[in-house]
Design an enzyme around this catalytic site. Structure first.
Site, PDB file in Angstrom:
ATOM      1  N   LYS A   1       0.881  -1.174   0.000  1.00 32.17           N
ATOM      2  CA  LYS A   1       0.000   0.000   0.000  1.00 32.17           C
ATOM      3  C   LYS A   1       0.910   1.213   0.000  1.00 32.17           C
ATOM      4  O   LYS A   1       1.682   1.421   0.949  1.00 32.17           O
ATOM      5  CB  LYS A   1      -0.914   0.023   1.219  1.00 32.17           C
ATOM      6  CG  LYS A   1      -1.751   1.292   1.214  1.00 32.17           C
ATOM      7  CD  LYS A   1      -2.492   1.583   2.475  1.00 32.17           C
ATOM      8  CE  LYS A   1      -2.769   3.091   2.497  1.00 32.17           C
ATOM      9  NZ  LYS A   1      -3.570   3.499   3.641  1.00 32.17           N
TER      10      LYS A   1
ATOM     11  N   GLY B   1      -7.954   9.167   9.674  1.00 26.80           N
ATOM     12  CA  GLY B   1      -8.264   9.364  11.086  1.00 26.80           C
ATOM     13  C   GLY B   1      -9.324  10.411  11.367  1.00 26.80           C
ATOM     14  O   GLY B   1      -9.614  10.688  12.530  1.00 26.80           O
TER      15      GLY B   1
HETATM   16  C1  LIG Z   1      -4.258   1.498   8.001  1.00 29.25           C
HETATM   17  C2  LIG Z   1      -3.966   2.454   6.946  1.00 29.25           C
HETATM   18  O1  LIG Z   1      -3.427   2.129   5.937  1.00 29.25           O
HETATM   19  C3  LIG Z   1      -4.398   3.848   7.178  1.00 29.25           C
HETATM   20  O2  LIG Z   1      -3.372   4.700   6.827  1.00 29.25           O
HETATM   21  C4  LIG Z   1      -5.629   4.030   6.368  1.00 29.25           C
HETATM   22  O3  LIG Z   1      -5.489   5.009   5.446  1.00 29.25           O
HETATM   23  C5  LIG Z   1      -6.846   4.061   7.191  1.00 29.25           C
HETATM   24  O4  LIG Z   1      -7.360   5.313   7.488  1.00 29.25           O
HETATM   25  P1  LIG Z   1      -8.404   5.494   8.692  1.00 29.25           P
HETATM   26  O5  LIG Z   1      -7.620   5.235   9.934  1.00 29.25           O
HETATM   27  O6  LIG Z   1      -8.930   6.898   8.584  1.00 29.25           O
HETATM   28  O7  LIG Z   1      -9.495   4.472   8.527  1.00 29.25           O
END
Ligand SMILES: CC(=O)[C@@H](O)[C@H](O)COP(=O)(O)O
Length: 256
Positions: free
Chosen positions: A96, A157
């Site tokens: 990712k 977040g």
């Molecule tokens: C786990 C991960 O890869 C995070 O960087 C992702 O983008 C999730 O975002 P949230 O925590 O807002 O769900």
């Protein structure tokens, strides 16, 4: 859901950070049965090494694939190096890709992202880039070798849900054959259902589950919402309209 050369039963991708304990993370993962579990190399490097066997066991138990991420990288060079290290540590070419531009919104850097995606794809990686809904950037990421795109719902977040429904709708319509995952910013299961109802192939989330009062129950709720949203999409939702239309027939109504 098909991503690169693999078919997944689930359309949910789950992060492994921010949980109150590894045990809660494991139980939430069991409840969600996600297709992929993300893990940050930085966490491993920062003394989270004990976490790795637990994740490995969880993947074996649930059938989830491990998806290392380049969280915390701010340049293409950093992300490329982190990706290459993650391939060694986690023994997977799936990555990712995050290249962050702005420290406040954690908005991706489109220039660094495209550059890192090109280098990593040429190096044999299966790249899943965290991007925005920008059409031009999407084109360039696909040309760079990405076979999946992961536009944000909202800043990581933030729990704001789908900030730009119009943009996500246009992106979906422009690339009907490309798997699209809404990544980040989801706060409640209805946000996930909305993404699937729009025709998105899946969602990736972390904070909303990890920071819930009861992460295990919230993980289950998100898994159910993803299934419901997909089912609704396949059922073909009716279009919204401005005016009322009676749902009870008026023909033959007795005149009073
Ligand atoms: C786990 C991960 O890869 C995070 O960087 C992702 O983008 C999730 O975002 P949230 O925590 O807002 O769900």
């Amino acid at each position: 859901m098909r991503l690169y050369d693999q078919t997944f039963a689930s359309r949910l991708m789950l992060g492994t950070a921010l949980y109150p304990s590894p045990q809660v993370m494991a139980d939430a993962t069991r409840a969600a049965r996600p297709a992929l579990l993300t893990v940050s190399l930085r966490r491993e490097g920062a003394g989270g090494g004990g976490f790795w066997p637990l994740l490995q066991a969880l993947c074996t138990e649930t059938g989830a694939r491990l998806l290392p991420n380049t969280a915390g990288c701010h340049t293409a060079r950093e992300a490329i190096t982190t990706g290459q290290m993650a391939r060694e540590v986690f023994e997977t070419e799936w990555i990712k890709l995050e290249v962050i531009a702005d420290p406040e919104t954690l908005q991706p850097d489109p220039f660094g992202l495209v550059e890192a995606a090109r280098v990593l794809s040429e190096d044999g990686f299966k790249v899943l880039p965290y991007c925005t809904e920008d059409l031009a950037v999407a084109e360039k990421l696909l040309a760079a070798g990405c076979k999946v795109l992961m536009p944000w719902g909202a800043p990581i977040g933030s729990a704001r849900g789908l900030n730009n429904v119009y943009g996500l709708r246009v992106l979906r319509a422009r690339f009907p054959e490309i798997p699209l995952i809404v990544d980040a910013g989801l706060g409640v299961p209805s946000h996930a259902a909305q993404a699937l109802e729009l025709g998105y192939d899946g969602v990736l989330l972390n904070t909303a589950v990890a920071r819930a009062d009861d992460p295990v129950t919230m993980a289950r709720a998100f898994a159910m919402a993803v299934d419901a949203g997909r089912l609704a999409y396949e059922a073909g939702p009716m279009a919204a309209r401005d005016m009322a239309a009676p749902s009870t027939p008026t023909v033959g109504l007795a005149a009073l």
